[in-house]
Structures are given as structure tokens and as C-alpha cells.
Enzyme design. Structure first.
Site, PDB file in Angstrom:
ATOM      1  N   SER A   8       0.309   1.495   2.671  1.00  0.00           N
ATOM      2  CA  SER A   8       1.081   1.255   1.514  1.00  0.00           C
ATOM      3  C   SER A   8       0.682   1.868   0.289  1.00  0.00           C
ATOM      4  O   SER A   8      -0.254   2.830   0.190  1.00  0.00           O
ATOM      5  CB  SER A   8       0.549  -0.149   1.389  1.00  0.00           C
ATOM      6  OG  SER A   8      -0.538  -0.232   0.770  1.00  0.00           O
ATOM      7  N   ASP A  28       4.348   2.523   4.086  1.00  0.00           N
ATOM      8  CA  ASP A  28       4.821   1.190   4.249  1.00  0.00           C
ATOM      9  C   ASP A  28       5.189   0.985   2.678  1.00  0.00           C
ATOM     10  O   ASP A  28       4.518   0.963   1.796  1.00  0.00           O
ATOM     11  CB  ASP A  28       3.515   0.373   4.422  1.00  0.00           C
ATOM     12  CG  ASP A  28       4.008  -1.043   5.055  1.00  0.00           C
ATOM     13  OD1 ASP A  28       4.927  -1.569   5.489  1.00  0.00           O
ATOM     14  OD2 ASP A  28       2.950  -1.926   4.797  1.00  0.00           O
ATOM     15  N   GLU A  46      15.183  -1.652   4.380  1.00  0.00           N
ATOM     16  CA  GLU A  46      15.118  -3.126   4.608  1.00  0.00           C
ATOM     17  C   GLU A  46      16.473  -3.995   3.633  1.00  0.00           C
ATOM     18  O   GLU A  46      16.889  -3.746   2.754  1.00  0.00           O
ATOM     19  CB  GLU A  46      13.925  -3.743   3.923  1.00  0.00           C
ATOM     20  CG  GLU A  46      13.651  -5.166   3.938  1.00  0.00           C
ATOM     21  CD  GLU A  46      12.237  -5.763   3.762  1.00  0.00           C
ATOM     22  OE1 GLU A  46      11.189  -4.993   3.998  1.00  0.00           O
ATOM     23  OE2 GLU A  46      12.019  -6.689   3.397  1.00  0.00           O
ATOM     24  N   HIS A  58       4.766 -12.083   4.015  1.00  0.00           N
ATOM     25  CA  HIS A  58       3.436 -11.274   3.941  1.00  0.00           C
ATOM     26  C   HIS A  58       2.230 -12.203   3.578  1.00  0.00           C
ATOM     27  O   HIS A  58       2.690 -13.311   2.999  1.00  0.00           O
ATOM     28  CB  HIS A  58       3.677 -10.251   3.044  1.00  0.00           C
ATOM     29  CG  HIS A  58       4.607  -9.113   3.318  1.00  0.00           C
ATOM     30  ND1 HIS A  58       5.937  -8.921   2.438  1.00  0.00           N
ATOM     31  CD2 HIS A  58       4.484  -8.032   4.243  1.00  0.00           C
ATOM     32  CE1 HIS A  58       6.428  -7.900   3.329  1.00  0.00           C
ATOM     33  NE2 HIS A  58       5.670  -7.373   4.088  1.00  0.00           N
ATOM     34  N   HIS A  68       8.415  -7.434   9.519  1.00  0.00           N
ATOM     35  CA  HIS A  68       7.330  -7.245   8.727  1.00  0.00           C
ATOM     36  C   HIS A  68       6.678  -8.671   8.565  1.00  0.00           C
ATOM     37  O   HIS A  68       7.154  -9.424   9.363  1.00  0.00           O
ATOM     38  CB  HIS A  68       7.798  -7.062   7.170  1.00  0.00           C
ATOM     39  CG  HIS A  68       8.022  -5.499   7.084  1.00  0.00           C
ATOM     40  ND1 HIS A  68       7.122  -4.686   6.228  1.00  0.00           N
ATOM     41  CD2 HIS A  68       9.002  -4.620   7.552  1.00  0.00           C
ATOM     42  CE1 HIS A  68       7.704  -3.527   5.997  1.00  0.00           C
ATOM     43  NE2 HIS A  68       8.719  -3.230   6.880  1.00  0.00           N
ATOM     44  N   GLY A  69       5.600  -8.772   8.262  1.00  0.00           N
ATOM     45  CA  GLY A  69       4.831 -10.084   7.713  1.00  0.00           C
ATOM     46  C   GLY A  69       4.629 -10.896   9.339  1.00  0.00           C
ATOM     47  O   GLY A  69       4.904 -11.915   9.275  1.00  0.00           O
ATOM     48  N   ALA A  70       4.141 -10.073   9.981  1.00  0.00           N
ATOM     49  CA  ALA A  70       4.218 -10.559  11.416  1.00  0.00           C
ATOM     50  C   ALA A  70       2.859 -10.798  11.999  1.00  0.00           C
ATOM     51  O   ALA A  70       2.358 -10.977  13.200  1.00  0.00           O
ATOM     52  CB  ALA A  70       4.995  -9.815  12.447  1.00  0.00           C
ATOM     53  N   ILE A  96       1.380  -5.471  11.420  1.00  0.00           N
ATOM     54  CA  ILE A  96       0.435  -6.340  11.286  1.00  0.00           C
ATOM     55  C   ILE A  96      -0.792  -5.772  10.221  1.00  0.00           C
ATOM     56  O   ILE A  96      -1.178  -4.664  10.409  1.00  0.00           O
ATOM     57  CB  ILE A  96      -0.281  -6.284  12.540  1.00  0.00           C
ATOM     58  CG1 ILE A  96       0.640  -7.070  13.610  1.00  0.00           C
ATOM     59  CG2 ILE A  96      -1.464  -7.279  12.603  1.00  0.00           C
ATOM     60  CD1 ILE A  96       0.592  -6.622  14.985  1.00  0.00           C
ATOM     61  N   SER A  98      -2.401  -8.482   7.660  1.00  0.00           N
ATOM     62  CA  SER A  98      -3.363  -9.604   7.372  1.00  0.00           C
ATOM     63  C   SER A  98      -4.277  -9.846   8.586  1.00  0.00           C
ATOM     64  O   SER A  98      -5.388 -10.279   8.243  1.00  0.00           O
ATOM     65  CB  SER A  98      -2.592 -10.728   6.749  1.00  0.00           C
ATOM     66  OG  SER A  98      -1.751 -10.332   5.984  1.00  0.00           O
TER      67      SER A  98
END
Ligand code: G3H
Ligand code: 13P
Ligand code: ZN
Length: 331
Positions: free
Chosen positions: A57, A94, A146, A190, A233-235, A277, A279
Site C-alpha cells: 500500500s 494496493d 474499483e 477493511h 478486498h477486505g477478505a 488478505i 489484517s
């Protein structure tokens, strides 16, 4: 002077996604910003023979230094070759937020970039994304766009409320921008707190179960752009056992809830061919570092706490590749 990703041993995502859609699995996109995370990604994906997207990122670039990060990415390719792992590796930006950042990454050897124009209005998103695609494609770099907004708060990625992707827009967006893949919003978000406890039910073990993802929207999108690579995202699943280790060792993570592995497995069998992935890796590392600090308060050698964190990260990633995304064995 600009460097081509091809000279560094990276691949773009085109072939990866084609194979993922045909094979009904998703390629893991793991975020990194330090050495232990890179070691874990290479080891886990090498051992499970999985293609992989290593992503950074803009926050990660600021943290680690952009030049160092690029060399770390290059080091990952060499490390994989040296270990005899013959896996395709993409280096991906990212949540790129400007044309200039995408250019910088492409010029420093990234094989893929995301231009996240989802916070702009539709026309501005198309304009920005098209500009990045036009530049990137000259260098055979693939581009992720996106549509729709995910909620969640991280360093540079902030949104209070999610807005689902509108299936009516996807065909037009893909056609006008020329993107190679599309990130969509169907209920993921996220960070470690993806749902409020009141949105969830409790299962027999007392674990919070979130509302299901909007597979109906995903199906509508697939109808509009059949076979087009979709990104989730946020998966992260926010695995309860790691949250427990954190909380049992001095941490205070309350009501952290993620996306159940079964939902991701289902998504991976569809046109979703990249699953992001970050987090889950953060939670694994924090859990192991906290555990070592609690069990060995006299320890002060970083290798003694970052080493176990890295080793557990490898286990988590192998499990994702084998049992959740289905990418294992598909390098
Ligand atoms: O989606 C965002 C990624 O998890 C990166 O987070 O901006 O805190 O590095 P970050
Ligand atoms: P998580 O916060 O669920 O790991 O999502 C990461 C992500 O989408 C990176 O772009
Ligand atoms: Zn994201």
C-alpha cells in the site's frame, strides 16, 4: 532510470487470473511491509506451490521506504528461485490513489497496480482509471480498478459506510477504462472490525457470525461481464483463535469479526480470482509476539519474537492457499 518488472522476474496478473478463473480458485494477494512478511509469503506460497501477488500500500511504501521495498520484492523472487520454488510472483500496488503514484511504481518495477478511484464520482473514476490503464499497458503492467466503496479504517484507506457495487455500471466501466480486473463491494470491509456485533448472530460456540456476503450482486456482475476477473478486498477472516491469543496475552481486541472461510471458498470458485488478505497477517504476528513477551518477559532479541511470528504466518498462509482460496498446487 525506469526498470521493467520483467527484468526483476515478476509477472503481471493476466495469465494468473485466466488460470484462476478456469481452475475455480483465487490467487492470494498478501500485503507486506517488512522482511518477515516477505519470508513468510515466499515460503508459504513456495511450499504450497501457489501463484502469489505480493502487494504494498502507499502506507507500506512510506513505512519501509519505496526503494528498499522494491529491492525486498526483487529479493523475494531470488529467494524463491534459490529455494527451487517455481511460482509466479506479481508485485502489485494496493489502493493506488493517484496517477503519479502508479507511474512511480510502474517505473520502479511493479508488474501490476491498483488505481482506486472508488471514492470519486463515477465519471472521475473512469477518467482516472483510464489514464492509468493507458500508461500501464504501454509497459504490459496490469491494472485493477474499483467500483463501489468498502467501509473500514486503515492508514490510508478510510470509509465510514460501504456502498455496494452497482451491477448496471460494471460493463460500461470495464469497457470505457480497459482495466484488467475489477474490485467490487459485496459486504467485505477493511480491518479487523468488519461488522458491528449487533449485525451478527452467535453460533453454538458463542462465536459471532456475520451476515452473508451479497452473492446475489456478485452473480449479477458475472452476468454482465462473464469471465472477467473480480477482486475481493477486505477478505480477512479475523480467525477467532488468534484474537483469543491476543486477548489472553494482554491485548484488548473487542468483537473483532471477519469473513468466514466458507464464504471466501464460495467466492473463490466464482469469477473472484484475487483475494486480499492483510489484517489476518497482522493478527497472527501480534498474537505470536504478545505470547512470547508474556511467556518470556526477559526476551529482547527481535529474532526470538519475530521468528515465531513469521513461522505462524507461514502456517496461516498455507492454510489459506490450501483450504480457503484453493490456489495451492496451481503455480
Ligand atoms: O487495504 C488496505 C491494506 O490493508 C493496507 O493497509 O494502508 O494500513 O497499509 P495500510
Ligand atoms: P483485510 O483488512 O480484510 O485484510 O483486507 C486487506 C485488503 O483489502 C488490502 O487491500
Ligand atoms: Zn483493500
Amino acid at each position: 532510470m525506469a526498470i521493467s518488472y520483467k527484468d526483476l522476474g515478476f509477472v503481471n496478473t493476466r495469465e494468473m487470473f485466466k488460470k484462476a478463473i478456469e481452475g475455480k480458485y483465487a490467487v492470494p494477494a498478501y500485503n507486506f511491509n517488512n522482511m518477515e512478511q516477505i519470508q513468510a509469503i515466499v515460503t508459504a506460497c513456495g511450499k504450497s506451490n501457489s501463484p502469489v501477488i505480493m502487494q504494498v500500500s502507499s502506507g507500506a511504501r512510506k513505512y519501509a521506504n519505496p526503494i528498499l521495498l522494491r529491492y525486498m520484492g526483487q529479493g523475494a523472487v531470488q529467494m524463491a528461485r534459490d529455494a527451487g520454488y517455481n511460482i509466479p510472483i506479481a508485485l502489485h500496488l494496493d489502493h493506488g490513489d493517484t496517477f503519479e503514484l502508479c507511474v512511480q511504481c510502474i517505473e520502479s518495477g511493479f508488474s501490476s497496480v491498483m488505481i482506486d478511484g472508488s471514492h470519486h464520482d463515477y465519471e472521475k473514476n473512469i477518467e482516472l482509471t483510464s489514464k492509468v490503464v493507458e500508461y500501464a499497458h504501454k509497459y504490459d503492467v496490469t491494472v485493477e480498478g474499483e467500483l463501489g466503496v468498502l467501509s473500514g479504517i486503515e492508514d490510508d484507506v478510510v470509509a465510514a459506510k460501504s456502498i455496494y457495487t452497482q451491477p448496471d455500471q460494471v460493463e460500461d466501466f470495464v469497457k470505457k477504462t480497459g482495466v484488467d480486473s475489477l474490485a467490487i463491494s459485496i459486504g467485505t470491509s477493511h480491518g479487523a472490525y468488519k461488522f458491528k456485533p449487533e449485525q451478527c448472530t452467535k453460533n453454538a460456540e458463542g462465536v459471532l457470525v456475520p451476515p452473508p456476503l451479497r452473492f446475489d450482486i456478485l452473480e449479477e456482475i458475472e452476468k454482465r461481464i462473464p469471465g472477467f476477473p473480480i477482486v475481493l478486498h477486505g477478505a480477512s477472516s479475523v480467525v477467532p483463535s488468534y484474537v483469543d491469543i491476543i486477548n489472553n496475552n494482554g491485548g484488548k481486541l473487542k468483537a473483532a469479526v471477519g469473513i468466514p472461510a466458507s464464504e471466501l471458498r464460495k467466492a473463490a470458485k466464482s469469477a473472484v480470482c484475487k483475494i486480499n488478505i492483510d489484517s489476518d497477517g497482522r493478527l497472527v504476528m501480534t498474537a505470536m509476539v504478545r505470547k512470547v513477551f508474556m511467556e518470556k518477559p526477559d526476551e529482547f532479541d527481535p529474532r526470538k519474537y519475530l521468528g515465531p511470528a513469521r513461522d505462524e504466518l507461514v502456517k496461516m498462509m498455507i492454510d489459506k492457499n490450501q483450504n480457503v482460496l484453493g490456489s495451492a498446487g496451481n503455480a
